[in-house]
Motif scaffolding. Structure first.
Motif, PDB file in Angstrom:
ATOM      1  N   MET A  52      14.720  -1.527   2.866  1.00  0.00           N
ATOM      2  CA  MET A  52      15.949  -0.759   2.965  1.00  0.00           C
ATOM      3  C   MET A  52      16.456  -0.472   1.555  1.00  0.00           C
ATOM      4  SD  MET A  52      18.883  -3.556   4.059  1.00  0.00           S
ATOM      5  CE  MET A  52      20.082  -2.248   4.256  1.00  0.00           C
ATOM      6  N   LEU A  53      17.426   0.446   1.450  1.00  0.00           N
ATOM      7  CA  LEU A  53      18.043   0.672   0.145  1.00  0.00           C
ATOM      8  C   LEU A  53      18.950  -0.500  -0.204  1.00  0.00           C
ATOM      9  CD1 LEU A  53      19.100   4.425  -0.044  1.00  0.00           C
ATOM     10  CD2 LEU A  53      17.048   3.348  -0.908  1.00  0.00           C
ATOM     11  N   GLN A  54      19.180  -0.670  -1.487  1.00  0.00           N
ATOM     12  CA  GLN A  54      20.091  -1.704  -1.927  1.00  0.00           C
ATOM     13  C   GLN A  54      21.499  -1.421  -1.421  1.00  0.00           C
ATOM     14  OE1 GLN A  54      19.150  -4.427  -2.864  1.00  0.00           O
ATOM     15  NE2 GLN A  54      17.937  -4.495  -4.740  1.00  0.00           N
ATOM     16  N   ALA A  55      22.413  -2.343  -1.639  1.00  0.00           N
ATOM     17  CA  ALA A  55      23.741  -2.306  -1.021  1.00  0.00           C
ATOM     18  C   ALA A  55      24.496  -1.013  -1.267  1.00  0.00           C
ATOM     19  CB  ALA A  55      24.577  -3.491  -1.505  1.00  0.00           C
ATOM     20  N   GLU A  56      24.318  -0.360  -2.437  1.00  0.00           N
ATOM     21  CA  GLU A  56      25.035   0.878  -2.675  1.00  0.00           C
ATOM     22  C   GLU A  56      24.451   1.961  -1.810  1.00  0.00           C
ATOM     23  OE1 GLU A  56      25.442   2.015  -6.730  1.00  0.00           O
ATOM     24  OE2 GLU A  56      26.651   3.749  -6.232  1.00  0.00           O
ATOM     25  N   ARG A  57      25.208   2.451  -0.862  1.00  0.00           N
ATOM     26  CA  ARG A  57      24.696   3.338   0.172  1.00  0.00           C
ATOM     27  C   ARG A  57      24.495   4.747  -0.319  1.00  0.00           C
ATOM     28  NH1 ARG A  57      28.008   2.955   5.572  1.00  0.00           N
ATOM     29  NH2 ARG A  57      26.422   4.492   6.065  1.00  0.00           N
ATOM     30  N   ALA A  58      23.509   5.433   0.313  1.00  0.00           N
ATOM     31  CA  ALA A  58      23.294   6.850   0.018  1.00  0.00           C
ATOM     32  C   ALA A  58      24.438   7.672   0.595  1.00  0.00           C
ATOM     33  CB  ALA A  58      21.982   7.318   0.632  1.00  0.00           C
ATOM     34  N   THR A  59      24.702   8.826  -0.029  1.00  0.00           N
ATOM     35  CA  THR A  59      25.773   9.702   0.446  1.00  0.00           C
ATOM     36  C   THR A  59      25.245  11.099   0.629  1.00  0.00           C
ATOM     37  OG1 THR A  59      26.440  10.155  -1.834  1.00  0.00           O
ATOM     38  CG2 THR A  59      27.552   8.332  -0.706  1.00  0.00           C
TER      39      THR A  59
END
Length: 221
Positions: A214-221
């Motif tokens: 998964m992506l790291q904690a900072e989410r995609a926007t």
């Protein structure tokens, strides 16, 4: 968008069904040529994905019947037939585009949007996904880190786009293999992830041991 998928291969059909549903599209999937044209005449569709090698007939005959019936819906042929004469025959019968298997999902999506634009069936806004210093412009298939363009392979791009679109959850290995590597035995997934990490830098993709990525904690926007 409402898509009519005429494809007999279970693995390809299920992978496309999952991708299109994640994209928010409605999909009607059939595996036989019989009654395919009648369904198109009875319902409105925005696009058709058509395999040529169907169990009960040739996709080219389906396409010819569609056009003879006055159906103008955009058609993207997806097939393993890669000969020049096969491609010319498909276009002569009324196809809007022709994509040879095996193909990458992002390329299929781009080609699908292109035939919709040409038909005037769909307006399109730029889709921009970001995660910290990492940015992905879906329409242009462009990836940058700190504003600097990064060159990815088709598979690496497909993996990154899939992870960014599903940034709020862990994607299992099986999910990633089905969506991005439908023709692979799965043994190459770790290699592609490793190469992708080298190109975009550390801190973006997290391994969830025993599950997937998964992506790291900072989410995609």
């Amino acid at each position: 968008m409402k898509i009519y998928l005429i494809e007999d291969d279970l693995n390809i059909g299920q992978a496309l069904l999952s991708v299109f549903k994640d994209e928010g599209h409605e999909v009607v999937w059939v595996r036989m040529a019989v009654d395919a044209v009648a369904r198109l005449q009875a319902e409105d569709f925005d696009a058709v994905l058509l395999d040529l090698g169907l169990p009960d007939g040739d996709g080219n005959e389906v396409l010819k019947r569609m056009r003879a019936a006055g159906l103008t819906v955009p058609v993207l042929i997806i097939t393993a037939r890669d000969g020049l004469q096969d491609r010319l025959k498909g276009f002569d019968n009324g196809a809007d585009d022709y994509l040879i298997k095996p193909f990458e999902i992002p390329e299929l999506l781009v080609r699908l949007r292109a035939i919709l634009r040409r038909s005037g069936a769909q307006g399109e806004a730029e889709a921009l996904w970001s995660n910290g210093t990492l940015a992905l412009e879906e329409k242009r298939m462009r990836v940058t880190v700190d504003g600097t363009a990064v060159t990815l392979s088709k598979t690496e791009y497909a993996l990154l786009l899939t992870l960014m679109k599903q940034s709020d959850r862990v994607l299992t290995r099986a999910e990633l293999e089905k969506r991005v590597l439908p023709y692979s035995d799965g043994a190459t997934l770790d290699v592609h992830i490793s190469n992708l990490r080298k190109k975009i830098g550390d801190g973006h993709i997290r391994t969830v041991r025993g599950v997937g990525y998964m992506l790291q904690a900072e989410r995609a926007t």
